[in-house]
Design a protein around this motif. Structure first.
Motif, PDB file in Angstrom:
ATOM      1  N   GLN A 158       0.827  -1.212   0.000  1.00  0.00           N
ATOM      2  CA  GLN A 158       0.000   0.000   0.000  1.00  0.00           C
ATOM      3  C   GLN A 158       0.860   1.261   0.000  1.00  0.00           C
ATOM      4  O   GLN A 158       0.460   2.297  -0.522  1.00  0.00           O
ATOM      5  N   LYS A 159       2.028   1.178   0.625  1.00  0.00           N
ATOM      6  CA  LYS A 159       2.901   2.345   0.745  1.00  0.00           C
ATOM      7  C   LYS A 159       4.012   2.366  -0.311  1.00  0.00           C
ATOM      8  O   LYS A 159       4.903   3.195  -0.256  1.00  0.00           O
ATOM      9  N   ALA A 160       3.974   1.417  -1.253  1.00  0.00           N
ATOM     10  CA  ALA A 160       5.041   1.323  -2.252  1.00  0.00           C
ATOM     11  C   ALA A 160       5.083   2.588  -3.108  1.00  0.00           C
ATOM     12  O   ALA A 160       4.049   3.167  -3.440  1.00  0.00           O
ATOM     13  N   GLY A 161       6.282   3.023  -3.456  1.00  0.00           N
ATOM     14  CA  GLY A 161       6.444   4.214  -4.284  1.00  0.00           C
ATOM     15  C   GLY A 161       7.807   4.201  -4.947  1.00  0.00           C
ATOM     16  O   GLY A 161       8.447   3.148  -5.062  1.00  0.00           O
ATOM     17  N   HIS A 162       8.244   5.365  -5.395  1.00  0.00           N
ATOM     18  CA  HIS A 162       9.554   5.518  -6.021  1.00  0.00           C
ATOM     19  C   HIS A 162      10.340   6.577  -5.265  1.00  0.00           C
ATOM     20  O   HIS A 162       9.762   7.506  -4.690  1.00  0.00           O
ATOM     21  N   PHE A 163      11.649   6.437  -5.281  1.00  0.00           N
ATOM     22  CA  PHE A 163      12.504   7.392  -4.579  1.00  0.00           C
ATOM     23  C   PHE A 163      12.552   8.691  -5.372  1.00  0.00           C
ATOM     24  O   PHE A 163      13.166   8.767  -6.436  1.00  0.00           O
ATOM     25  N   GLU A 164      11.863   9.716  -4.875  1.00  0.00           N
ATOM     26  CA  GLU A 164      11.827  11.027  -5.515  1.00  0.00           C
ATOM     27  C   GLU A 164      12.205  12.073  -4.466  1.00  0.00           C
ATOM     28  O   GLU A 164      11.346  12.531  -3.701  1.00  0.00           O
ATOM     29  N   PRO A 165      13.488  12.454  -4.397  1.00  0.00           N
ATOM     30  CA  PRO A 165      13.940  13.397  -3.361  1.00  0.00           C
ATOM     31  C   PRO A 165      13.172  14.712  -3.349  1.00  0.00           C
ATOM     32  O   PRO A 165      13.043  15.330  -2.292  1.00  0.00           O
ATOM     33  N   ASP A 166      12.635  15.137  -4.512  1.00  0.00           N
ATOM     34  CA  ASP A 166      11.915  16.411  -4.558  1.00  0.00           C
ATOM     35  C   ASP A 166      10.660  16.397  -3.695  1.00  0.00           C
ATOM     36  O   ASP A 166      10.132  17.464  -3.348  1.00  0.00           O
ATOM     37  N   LYS A 167      10.158  15.205  -3.360  1.00  0.00           N
ATOM     38  CA  LYS A 167       8.956  15.128  -2.520  1.00  0.00           C
ATOM     39  C   LYS A 167       9.270  15.403  -1.058  1.00  0.00           C
ATOM     40  O   LYS A 167       8.387  15.724  -0.280  1.00  0.00           O
ATOM     41  N   PHE A 168      10.545  15.258  -0.677  1.00  0.00           N
ATOM     42  CA  PHE A 168      10.899  15.351   0.735  1.00  0.00           C
ATOM     43  C   PHE A 168      10.946  16.801   1.191  1.00  0.00           C
ATOM     44  O   PHE A 168      11.459  17.678   0.502  1.00  0.00           O
ATOM     45  N   GLU A 169      10.406  17.033   2.371  1.00  0.00           N
ATOM     46  CA  GLU A 169      10.485  18.365   2.976  1.00  0.00           C
ATOM     47  C   GLU A 169      11.065  18.222   4.374  1.00  0.00           C
ATOM     48  O   GLU A 169      10.658  17.345   5.140  1.00  0.00           O
ATOM     49  N   ASP A 170      12.035  19.071   4.684  1.00  0.00           N
ATOM     50  CA  ASP A 170      12.626  19.080   6.019  1.00  0.00           C
ATOM     51  C   ASP A 170      11.639  19.765   6.954  1.00  0.00           C
ATOM     52  O   ASP A 170      11.613  20.987   7.076  1.00  0.00           O
ATOM     53  N   GLN A 171      10.805  18.967   7.639  1.00  0.00           N
ATOM     54  CA  GLN A 171       9.743  19.536   8.457  1.00  0.00           C
ATOM     55  C   GLN A 171      10.296  20.294   9.663  1.00  0.00           C
ATOM     56  O   GLN A 171       9.708  21.284  10.107  1.00  0.00           O
ATOM     57  N   TYR A 172      11.417  19.828  10.190  1.00  0.00           N
ATOM     58  CA  TYR A 172      12.016  20.533  11.324  1.00  0.00           C
ATOM     59  C   TYR A 172      12.521  21.904  10.890  1.00  0.00           C
ATOM     60  O   TYR A 172      12.346  22.900  11.598  1.00  0.00           O
ATOM     61  N   GLU A 173      13.139  21.960   9.702  1.00  0.00           N
ATOM     62  CA  GLU A 173      13.627  23.237   9.172  1.00  0.00           C
ATOM     63  C   GLU A 173      12.466  24.211   8.962  1.00  0.00           C
ATOM     64  O   GLU A 173      12.546  25.392   9.295  1.00  0.00           O
ATOM     65  N   THR A 174      11.357  23.693   8.434  1.00  0.00           N
ATOM     66  CA  THR A 174      10.172  24.513   8.210  1.00  0.00           C
ATOM     67  C   THR A 174       9.621  25.039   9.532  1.00  0.00           C
ATOM     68  O   THR A 174       9.225  26.205   9.644  1.00  0.00           O
ATOM     69  N   ALA A 175       9.617  24.165  10.564  1.00  0.00           N
ATOM     70  CA  ALA A 175       9.135  24.580  11.878  1.00  0.00           C
ATOM     71  C   ALA A 175      10.039  25.656  12.480  1.00  0.00           C
ATOM     72  O   ALA A 175       9.559  26.595  13.125  1.00  0.00           O
ATOM     73  N   LEU A 176      11.371  25.539  12.273  1.00  0.00           N
ATOM     74  CA  LEU A 176      12.295  26.561  12.764  1.00  0.00           C
ATOM     75  C   LEU A 176      12.021  27.909  12.089  1.00  0.00           C
ATOM     76  O   LEU A 176      12.037  28.964  12.735  1.00  0.00           O
ATOM     77  N   ILE A 177      11.786  27.871  10.776  1.00  0.00           N
ATOM     78  CA  ILE A 177      11.512  29.098  10.029  1.00  0.00           C
ATOM     79  C   ILE A 177      10.233  29.752  10.541  1.00  0.00           C
ATOM     80  O   ILE A 177      10.165  30.966  10.742  1.00  0.00           O
ATOM     81  N   ASP A 178       9.192  28.935  10.783  1.00  0.00           N
ATOM     82  CA  ASP A 178       7.932  29.467  11.317  1.00  0.00           C
ATOM     83  C   ASP A 178       8.150  30.093  12.692  1.00  0.00           C
ATOM     84  O   ASP A 178       7.604  31.160  13.001  1.00  0.00           O
ATOM     85  N   LEU A 179       8.957  29.414  13.527  1.00  0.00           N
ATOM     86  CA  LEU A 179       9.238  29.933  14.866  1.00  0.00           C
ATOM     87  C   LEU A 179       9.913  31.300  14.791  1.00  0.00           C
ATOM     88  O   LEU A 179       9.528  32.246  15.487  1.00  0.00           O
ATOM     89  N   ILE A 180      10.942  31.422  13.942  1.00  0.00           N
ATOM     90  CA  ILE A 180      11.683  32.686  13.811  1.00  0.00           C
ATOM     91  C   ILE A 180      10.775  33.787  13.286  1.00  0.00           C
ATOM     92  O   ILE A 180      10.794  34.929  13.775  1.00  0.00           O
ATOM     93  N   ASN A 181       9.949  33.465  12.276  1.00  0.00           N
ATOM     94  CA  ASN A 181       9.044  34.478  11.723  1.00  0.00           C
ATOM     95  C   ASN A 181       8.003  34.930  12.732  1.00  0.00           C
ATOM     96  O   ASN A 181       7.653  36.115  12.797  1.00  0.00           O
ATOM     97  N   GLN A 182       7.480  33.992  13.552  1.00  0.00           N
ATOM     98  CA  GLN A 182       6.506  34.360  14.574  1.00  0.00           C
ATOM     99  C   GLN A 182       7.133  35.268  15.630  1.00  0.00           C
ATOM    100  O   GLN A 182       6.534  36.256  16.052  1.00  0.00           O
ATOM    101  N   LYS A 183       8.367  34.930  16.057  1.00  0.00           N
ATOM    102  CA  LYS A 183       9.040  35.753  17.054  1.00  0.00           C
ATOM    103  C   LYS A 183       9.366  37.126  16.475  1.00  0.00           C
ATOM    104  O   LYS A 183       9.283  38.140  17.161  1.00  0.00           O
ATOM    105  N   ARG A 184       9.752  37.142  15.215  1.00  0.00           N
ATOM    106  CA  ARG A 184      10.093  38.423  14.587  1.00  0.00           C
ATOM    107  C   ARG A 184       8.864  39.315  14.446  1.00  0.00           C
ATOM    108  O   ARG A 184       8.949  40.537  14.553  1.00  0.00           O
ATOM    109  N   ALA A 185       7.699  38.679  14.231  1.00  0.00           N
ATOM    110  CA  ALA A 185       6.459  39.445  14.092  1.00  0.00           C
ATOM    111  C   ALA A 185       5.840  39.764  15.440  1.00  0.00           C
ATOM    112  O   ALA A 185       4.786  40.416  15.514  1.00  0.00           O
ATOM    113  N   GLY A 186       6.479  39.299  16.543  1.00  0.00           N
ATOM    114  CA  GLY A 186       5.975  39.593  17.876  1.00  0.00           C
ATOM    115  C   GLY A 186       4.780  38.760  18.280  1.00  0.00           C
ATOM    116  O   GLY A 186       4.044  39.115  19.206  1.00  0.00           O
ATOM    117  N   LYS A 187       4.558  37.639  17.612  1.00  0.00           N
ATOM    118  CA  LYS A 187       3.416  36.777  17.934  1.00  0.00           C
ATOM    119  C   LYS A 187       3.767  35.866  19.109  1.00  0.00           C
ATOM    120  O   LYS A 187       4.920  35.475  19.273  1.00  0.00           O
TER     121      LYS A 187
END
Length: 309
Positions: free
Chosen positions: A202-231
């Motif tokens: 059911q989970k079979a697929g192909h190795f496509e690196p473009d599908k991968f997203e660094d979720q931790y990196e994205t969370a860090l970016i959101d954290l920095i933007n929220q702090k910068r916006a004073g949220k």
């Protein structure tokens, strides 16, 4: 700007030689990086090299390498002495042998590099070596000195160039027996195996690196933007693992969830626009007075500005 070569020298197969350059194939410069700050002042922390006994700061030109042989006893080795260690691999990658790709244990792989001809000459010899490796469907094994250490390097044809992968020495690889000996011998039934195989299908697929997203990196970016916006920053609930009581029941439920639940692989009908890979240059809000395009294009603008108190 193209990256600087980590190494320049010659690639040699028997009497066939050509000048080559070795470039890093990967980069982590786009990842979010932090500086250490003094909480009270907001100033950056500075590290100084000091004498362990006197506590006085030591200039770089007065620092030499030393090998510890006993308590407070060191053998000093100068930069010139290290450079005089006569290794042919300091300037030449000599191809010693050819092996099957399947014979290289993944534990020995360190990091990839790109090997290209250096300058306008030597392209013919480079092509001969590259195409010979490709036609024989082998991996060439040689040696190269990087950062004052000799490394084993595996050379594999990649498009018009060669990919060189540094390999570990046997003494750098730990034996799996130290870790696996305590694993219990468990008999897996055919029913369990069939259910698990169904989940894999059911989970079979192909190795496509473009599908991968660094979720931790994205969370860090959101954290920095929220702090910068004073949220305000609110803590997110951490996912909890559950104890599996009935393994067969868990496998059956997994099949049902993967077939209909949120983590099932979606059928590809219309291709959704892929989320752009985010690096530091895209992560922050535009600076006042700059056009968004200009702000995204300039790396100096893209990095978070840290204010000192």
């Amino acid at each position: 700007m193209a990256p600087r070569a980590n190494w320049k020298g010659f690639l040699r197969l028997s009497l066939v030689t050509c000048p080559v350059a070795l470039y890093p194939a990967t980069s982590e410069s786009e990842k979010v990086s932090f500086n250490q700050l003094n909480r009270k002042t907001g100033h950056r922390i500075k590290y100084a090299k000091v004498d362990a006994d006197t506590g006085e700061e030591v200039d770089n030109e007065d620092i030499v390498k030393g090998y510890k042989v006993d308590t407070d006893t060191y053998i000093e080795v100068t930069k010139e002495e290290l450079e005089n260690v006569a290794l042919e691999s300091t300037r030449t990658i000599e191809i010693d042998e050819f092996v099957d790709r399947s014979e290289i244990d993944p534990r020995y792989l360190i990091r990839p590099y790109y090997l290209v001809p250096d300058g306008k000459v030597g392209h013919d010899a480079f092509a001969v070596i590259r195409e010979t490796i490709r036609e024989m469907n082998k991996v060439a094994i040689g040696r190269v000195v990087l950062t004052n250490r000799e490394h084993i390097i595996a050379l594999d044809p990649l498009d018009k160039g060669l990919m060189g992968t540094l390999l570990r020495y046997p003494y750098e690889v730990r034996s799996e027996k130290e870790y696996f000996d305590e694993i219990q011998d468990v008999k897996v039934t055919k029913d369990m195996l069939d259910l698990a195989k169904h989940i894999v299908n059911q989970k079979a697929g192909h190795f496509e690196p473009d599908k991968f997203e660094d979720q931790y990196e994205t969370a860090l970016i959101d954290l920095i933007n929220q702090k910068r916006a004073g949220k305000p920053i609110t803590a997110k609930a951490r996912p909890r693992g559950e104890n599996v009581v009935d393994l067969m029941d868990a496998l059956r439920k997994s099949i049902g969830r993967d077939a209909t639940g949120p983590i099932a692989a979606p059928k590809k009908t219309a291709k959704k626009p892929r989320k752009a890979a985010v690096g530091q240059k895209e992560m922050l809000m535009p600076i006042t007075g700059k056009k968004p395009k200009e702000a995204a294009a300039k790396k100096s603008v893209s990095k978070p500005h840290r204010k000192s108190a």
